[in-house]
Structure formats: structure tokens, C-alpha cells
Design an enzyme around this catalytic site. Structure first.
Site, short mmCIF file in Angstrom:
data_model
loop_
_atom_site.label_atom_id
_atom_site.label_comp_id
_atom_site.label_asym_id
_atom_site.label_seq_id
_atom_site.Cartn_x
_atom_site.Cartn_y
_atom_site.Cartn_z
N ARG A 40 0.81 -1.21 0.00
CA ARG A 40 0.00 0.00 0.00
C ARG A 40 0.85 1.27 0.00
O ARG A 40 0.44 2.28 -0.56
CB ARG A 40 -0.94 -0.01 1.20
N LYS A 205 -15.01 -15.69 5.67
CA LYS A 205 -16.42 -15.79 5.98
C LYS A 205 -17.34 -15.50 4.81
O LYS A 205 -17.14 -14.53 4.09
CB LYS A 205 -16.76 -14.85 7.14
N GLY A 361 -7.31 -7.28 0.82
CA GLY A 361 -6.01 -7.10 1.46
C GLY A 361 -5.24 -8.40 1.60
O GLY A 361 -4.06 -8.47 1.27
N GLY A 385 -12.55 -3.92 1.15
CA GLY A 385 -13.92 -3.50 1.46
C GLY A 385 -14.48 -2.56 0.40
O GLY A 385 -15.63 -2.71 -0.03
P1 ADP Z 1 -9.38 -10.63 1.66
O1 ADP Z 1 -8.69 -9.76 2.69
O2 ADP Z 1 -8.52 -10.94 0.50
O3 ADP Z 1 -10.73 -10.09 1.28
P2 ADP Z 1 -10.48 -12.32 3.72
O4 ADP Z 1 -10.13 -11.29 4.73
O5 ADP Z 1 -11.90 -12.53 3.40
O6 ADP Z 1 -9.67 -12.04 2.36
O7 ADP Z 1 -9.93 -13.73 4.18
C1 ADP Z 1 -8.58 -13.98 4.38
C2 ADP Z 1 -8.38 -14.98 5.46
O8 ADP Z 1 -9.13 -16.16 5.22
C3 ADP Z 1 -6.94 -15.43 5.55
O9 ADP Z 1 -6.39 -14.98 6.75
C4 ADP Z 1 -7.02 -16.95 5.49
O10 ADP Z 1 -6.18 -17.59 6.43
C5 ADP Z 1 -8.47 -17.21 5.84
N1 ADP Z 1 -8.92 -18.52 5.34
C6 ADP Z 1 -8.83 -19.00 4.11
N2 ADP Z 1 -9.29 -20.26 4.04
C7 ADP Z 1 -9.67 -20.59 5.29
C8 ADP Z 1 -10.20 -21.77 5.88
N3 ADP Z 1 -10.43 -22.87 5.15
N4 ADP Z 1 -10.48 -21.76 7.20
C9 ADP Z 1 -10.24 -20.65 7.92
N5 ADP Z 1 -9.74 -19.51 7.43
C10 ADP Z 1 -9.45 -19.48 6.13
MG MG Z 2 -9.00 -9.52 4.80
#
Ligand code: ADP
Ligand code: MG
Length: 404
Positions: A40, A205, A361, A385
Site C-alpha cells: 500500500r 467468511k 487485502g 472492502g
Molecule cells: P481478503 O482480505 O482478501 O478479502 P479475507 O479477509 O476474506 O480475504 O480472508 C482472508 C483470510 O481467510 C486469511 O487470513 C485466510 O487464512 C483465511 N482462510 C482461508 N481459508 C480458510 C479456511 N479454510 N479456514 C479458515 N480460514 C481461512
Molecule cells: Mg481480509
């Protein structure tokens, strides 16, 4: 970025000697005072440099983490200011407050073309206040430090905050290069995308991404799903998911998505195999990854990645896509044993020939952590977001205020 040429920094006229407050997104992950991913900061450089080159006295305002509206040394932007100076090739001044004595003196001390960073804007309760008047009062303090405002913190444009939203009502304003590029890419994902249009969703999630799934169900051709959210989808199909992340209250929602996809002709692709362990990875235990069929997750199994067969299948789906949007890692990529699914998707994106966009992120951090060359992707978004809200069809207050 033709649509925004008129709102870019050129629209502010001759900037020589002018104090320009630029809202950047410098919210980087820190380990103590060490920046673990400076993506960033690097993304913020072009606009700051362009302003400095134009002879402006550049005042950078940004936040770091979520301090509670008061100074907290753990969230100081000091180390980030130093990194910014390294990337700019000349030291930047650092004010130890945001609108106090130090800020005033630091800005007064700037010469044309020099850059200062103000301390974490979220050390001030006015920044994120829900009360319009309190936010505006703080924005007025900030506005005293500058003659013009440039909005370049894409990661915060979906927030109605003093340094993002209110200040634009007080000063002549323009869009920075980063924000202009991000908005342009997002527009290409929503207005008449080239097909096939494949969306890959993962992350932790499903409840974080409901809005975007909802919207993309009518736009994309295929939706590939991995990450923690996949287990709620698998449960919706009637599978046991053992100890995997499961959002019980979203099972019906996922069932509806699967049904609606059938009706609208969008294909939702779920993994056929997953990597499980018996525990969530922690520092003191060697991971024991095991590949199982997605329909046969054992009761003590905790799904932590998509399996190799699924990684290959997702890659094949991506191979001839003309537009790809990817948000959310396929597994717990932070641990090598569960990073392969994410690697397979990232690798497939680098080979796809159309527009490839990585949003989020953690997804962007994953790409860098796994050693991919960022230039192999069409665009790596700095704002998770904000891009999700845009793709949900929501208005972004920090953009709307600039266009008014
Ligand atoms: P982004 O920031 O790219 O939008 P998120 O914040 O939604 O992504 O999710 C990222 C997190 O999801 C990571 O820290 C990763 O460890 C977690 N994650 C991915 N797969 C799983 C899983 N099967 N169980 C638990 N956590 C997970
Ligand atoms: Mg995230």
C-alpha cells in the site's frame, strides 16, 4: 482512465507552492515496527510523487490499524513515513500529531516539492465519529493545513470519515491516480465485462461477501468458491464438514444461491477435494495436512485449503477467461502447508489473457507472499472492502463527494 481525466490532480491548476493534503492508504501490516508488506505504501507513491513534482507542498494524511481515537504508539505511522521516504528517494518530514502544534510546524517548514506525513489520523476521535458535526469540526482543523485536497486512499473511500469525505466539502479537491485507476478497473468489471467472466471467491467468511455474491450472480458466468466460506456451501449441499469453518445461519442463504445460479445460468463451482488437518495451525505444532474428498470430510477434519484436484480444476476454468475477479485466499495461505490452492489460483491468473483483478487485502498479501510478480496481474486492488462495496452496487461516499 479517460472518465476521470477531468477530476485528476491536473484539475487543481498550478500547484507550485500550494499545500496539498493527500489522503493515502498506508494501512500496512506491521510486526512491531517492521512493515511486513509495503504494497500500500508503494501504491501511494505515484500520486505523492506527481504532486511533489508539480511543486506542491505535500501533506500526507493516513491511518494505521484501529486505535481507539487517541494516541497509541503501537499504531504510529512513523515507520511507514520512513518507508515512504525510502521509496520516494528523499526523506519525508513526520509530524507527531495530526492537527496540533507538530503538524502546523511541520507543514510550515515544507518547501515546494517536499513531503510530510501526519501522525495516524485515527488518533483523533473526530476522524471516525458517527456525528456529522464532530467529523466536520475535525475536518476543518485538517483543512487549515492545506489549500487543496487529493483523495487517493482507495481502501477508505467507502467510509464516511473526516479525512475521506468531510474534508472534500471544505477544499478544492481532486482524485488521485490510485483511486482513479481502481475505479476504472472496477467499472470494467461491472459494465459490459468481456466474457467468459469468472469470479473466484474465498477468504474466511461467507457473511462478509453476501452482497457481492448476490450481485455477481447476475453478472459473472462462473463463480469458483474456496476458502473458509466454501464449507457453508458444502453444508448447503448436504455434506458433513467436520470441524471446518461453518456459518450455520448462512446455510440457507448458500442453498438459495446454488438454486438461483441454476436459474440464471451462472455456474457455481465448488472444490471436489479439500486439505484438512485436525487442528487450526499454530506455531508450536507441525501441520499434518491430509487430502480428502469434499463430500467425505471426516468428523475430526478441519478444512484449511482446497485440494490439488480442485486447484487444477479452478486453474482450467480460469485458463480461457477474458475477465477474472478474485477475492479471498483459497486456504490458510499464511501457512505453507495450506497455501497450494491459493498458489494454483494466483498462477492461473498470471496466465489468463484477459483482465485479471485481485481484490482484498489478504489476497493481495498472499500473491506477494507466494512470490508472484505483481506485474503479471492486470490489477491488484489495494482496497478489499471498497472494491466489494463497489461490486455490490453501493455508492462509495468518498467517490460520490468528489463527483458532486
Ligand atoms: P481478503 O482480505 O482478501 O478479502 P479475507 O479477509 O476474506 O480475504 O480472508 C482472508 C483470510 O481467510 C486469511 O487470513 C485466510 O487464512 C483465511 N482462510 C482461508 N481459508 C480458510 C479456511 N479454510 N479456514 C479458515 N480460514 C481461512
Ligand atoms: Mg481480509
Amino acid at each position: 482512465m479517460p472518465e476521470h481525466q477531468n477530476s485528476g490532480i491536473d484539475s487543481l491548476g498550478n500547484l507550485k507552492g500550494k499545500r496539498v493534503l493527500v489522503r493515502s492508504d498506508l494501512n500496512v501490516p506491521l510486526d512491531g515496527s517492521t512493515i511486513t508488506d509495503d504494497g500500500r505504501v508503494r501504491a501511494s507513491v505515484p500520486t505523492i510523487r506527481a504532486l511533489a513534482d508539480a511543486g506542491a507542498r505535500v501533506v500526507v494524511v493516513a491511518h494505521l490499524g484501529r486505535p481507539k481515537g487517541e494516541p497509541d504508539p503501537a499504531y504510529s505511522l512513523g515507520p511507514v513515513a520512513e518507508r515512504l521516504g525510502e521509496l520516494l528517494g528523499s526523506p519525508v518530514a513526520f509530524a507527531t500529531d495530526t492537527v496540533g502544534e507538530s503538524a502546523t510546524e511541520t507543514v510550515e517548514g515544507l518547501e515546494d516539492g517536499q513531503v510530510a506525513v501526519l501522525e495516524n489520523v485515527r488518533f483523533n476521535p473526530g476522524e471516525t465519529s458517527k456525528e456529522d458535526e464532530i467529523r466536520m469540526a475535525f475536518a476543518s482543523e485538517l483543512a487549515k493545513l492545506a489549500d487543496a485536497f487529493v483523495s487517493d486512499g482507495f481502501g477508505v473511500v467507502h467510509r464516511k470519515q473526516a479525512s475521506v469525505y468531510d474534508i472534500a466539502q471544505l477544499l478544492p479537491h481532486a482524485m488521485g491516480q490510485l483511486v482513479a485507476t481502481e475505479i476504472d478497473v472496477l467499472r470494467r468489471l461491472t459494465v459490459d465485462p468481456e466474457r467468459p467472466y469468472v469470479v473466484v471467491l474465498g477468504g474466511s467468511k461467507v457473511s462478509d461477501k453476501l452482497g457481492v455474491i448476490d450481485n455477481l450472480l447476475t453478472k459473472a458466468d462462473k463463480l469458483l468458491i474456496g476458502g473458509g466460506m466454501v464449507f457453508t456451501f458444502l453444508a448447503a449441499q448436504g455434506h458433513e464438514v467436520g470441524n471446518s469453518l461453518l456459518e450455520e445461519d448462512q446455510v440457507q442463504v448458500c442453498r438459495d444461491y446454488l438454486e438461483r445460479a441454476g436459474e440464471t445460468g451462472v455456474e457455481i463451482v465448488l472444490p471436489s477435494d479439500v486439505v484438512v488437518d485436525t487442528e487450526f495451525p499454530s506455531g508450536d505444532r507441525e501441520p499434518q495436512p491430509r487430502v480428502v474428498a469434499a463430500s467425505e470430510i471426516p468428523s475430526d477434519g478441519l478444512g484449511l485449503d482446497i485440494g490439488p484436484e480442485s486447484g487444477a480444476a479452478f486453474a482450467a476454468e480460469l485458463a480461457d477467461a477474458r475477465t477474472v475477479f478474485w477475492n479471498g485466499p483459497m486456504g490458510v495461505f499464511e501457512v505453507d502447508a495450506f497455501a497450494e490452492g491459493t498458489r494454483a489460483v494466483a498462477d492461473a491468473l498470471t496466465r489468463a489473457s484477459g483482465l485479471t483483478v485481485v481484490g482484498g487485502g489478504d489476497s493481495a498479501a498472499a500473491v506477494r507472499k507466494l512470490g508472484f510478480d505483481e506485474s503479471a496481474f492486470g490489477h491488484i486492488s489495494t482496497g478489499g472492502g471498497a472494491s466489494l462495496e463497489y461490486l455490490e452496487g453501493k455508492e462509495l461516499p468518498g467517490i460520490a463527494v468528489l463527483e458532486r
